[in-house]
Design a protein around this motif. Structure first.
Motif, PDB file in Angstrom:
ATOM      1  N   PHE A  51       0.883  -1.156  -0.094  1.00 29.22           N
ATOM      2  CA  PHE A  51      -0.084  -0.035  -0.033  1.00 29.22           C
ATOM      3  C   PHE A  51       0.759   1.285  -0.167  1.00 29.22           C
ATOM      4  N   PHE A  69       3.160  -0.858   4.190  1.00 31.62           N
ATOM      5  CA  PHE A  69       2.624   0.465   4.155  1.00 31.62           C
ATOM      6  C   PHE A  69       3.437   1.401   3.997  1.00 31.62           C
ATOM      7  N   LEU A  72       0.066   4.408   7.413  1.00 29.63           N
ATOM      8  CA  LEU A  72      -1.079   3.837   7.805  1.00 29.63           C
ATOM      9  C   LEU A  72      -1.591   4.857   8.910  1.00 29.63           C
ATOM     10  N   PHE A  88       6.069  -0.782   8.137  1.00 26.90           N
ATOM     11  CA  PHE A  88       5.296   0.435   8.175  1.00 26.90           C
ATOM     12  C   PHE A  88       6.400   1.622   7.839  1.00 26.90           C
TER      13      PHE A  88
END
Length: 286
Positions: A51, A69, A72, A88
């Motif tokens: 993402f 990610f 997020l 992340f």
């Protein structure tokens, strides 16, 4: 809402404020996910998604493995969901609830707000609560099976935290409740020179049922108590017991061993005047 097997080889765009639901499906494909909105995954399986910026991600009865990610907002695991080895760029909040599991194989710094409510942190890696960050226990049991370093705040919140690995406290552990071992584990809490542990000013008790090494400060207001039911080692730290009138904080020790070499400080709380001739009485109880 998509409720069939979903293969994304193109682009899925979820605008800000919009929702995209994947239910009872397996998700595959190397397509793009442009997702400033919210993504919901229920009764589904997804391995390796990538993402960019994702507003919110909600998992219910689902498994997500090796997600990446860019950024997020909120990650919410509920309904016995599992997230394994995420990466992340940034994460704002993490919630692990209702039998869900968040697992890592490498060290991970938690976001500024993490709530574990009947959930579990685990894995071969470790977790760090950052400076300014909070790890809050929620309802029922908080289970932590990996080592934790707390540089921020851990809030017990009147609930139960179970440890299967060591906890190093460089920050603050606060609140009533229980911190105990998980199963037959033998974890240790080390309260370092910068660490503070307190049950808080409201009436109640904090119970620590694992080996506890105090190199910092345990602060017990006159309205509260701290109980140790594991091995208590107090080599260099301070136990500060508040006194207010005839009330005083209580330290209860019922563990298998006790080694005291640090200081016991009796602290007269702000606004309290002890008259001349006042007597401080030290006793024991079962």
């Amino acid at each position: 809402t998509i409720g069939v097997t979903f293969i994304n080889q193109g682009t899925v765009s979820i605008p800000f404020g919009a929702e995209f639901h994947l239910s009872s499906t397996t998700v595959t494909g190397d397509g793009q996910w442009l997702t400033p909105g919210s993504l919901y995954l229920s009764y589904s399986m997804w391995t390796g998604p990538v993402f960019g910026t994702l507003g919110n991600l909600y998992l219910s009865h689902s498994t997500m493995i090796n997600p990446v990610f860019g950024a997020l907002g909120n990650l919410n695991l509920a309904g016995e969901s599992t997230m394994a080895d995420p990466a992340f760029g940034a994460l704002a909040t993490l919630e692990v609830r209702s039998g869900s599991v968040f697992t890592v194989s490498e060290p991970l710094t938690l976001p500024l707000l993490t709530t574990i409510a009947d959930g579990r942190l685990e894995g071969a890696g470790s977790f760090t609560v950052p400076v300014g960050g909070t790890l809050a226990a929620g309802y029922y049991n908080t289970v932590i099976l990996s080592p934790v370093v707390n540089n921020g705040t851990i809030l017990v919140n009147g609930y139960r935290i179970f440890l299967d690995a060591d906890l190093t406290n460089n920050g603050l552990i606060s609140g009533h409740g229980t911190i105990n071992r998980y199963g037959t584990a033998t974890p240790t809490i080390t309260n370092t020179a910068t660490g503070m542990i307190t049950p808080g000013v409201a009436a109640g008790s904090l119970t620590i049922g694992v080996t506890f090494i105090n190199q910092g400060t345990v602060s017990i207001p006159s309205t509260s108590s701290v109980s140790f039911s594991g091995l208590l080692l107090h080599p260099t730290g301070t136990v500060a017991v508040g006194v207010s009138g005839t009330a005083a904080g209580a330290v209860n020790v019922s563990g298998t061993g006790l080694a005291l070499a640090g200081a016991l400080h009796v602290v007269v709380e702000d606004g309290v005047a002890l008259p001349v001739g006042s007597v401080l009485q030290f006793g024991s109880s079962t």
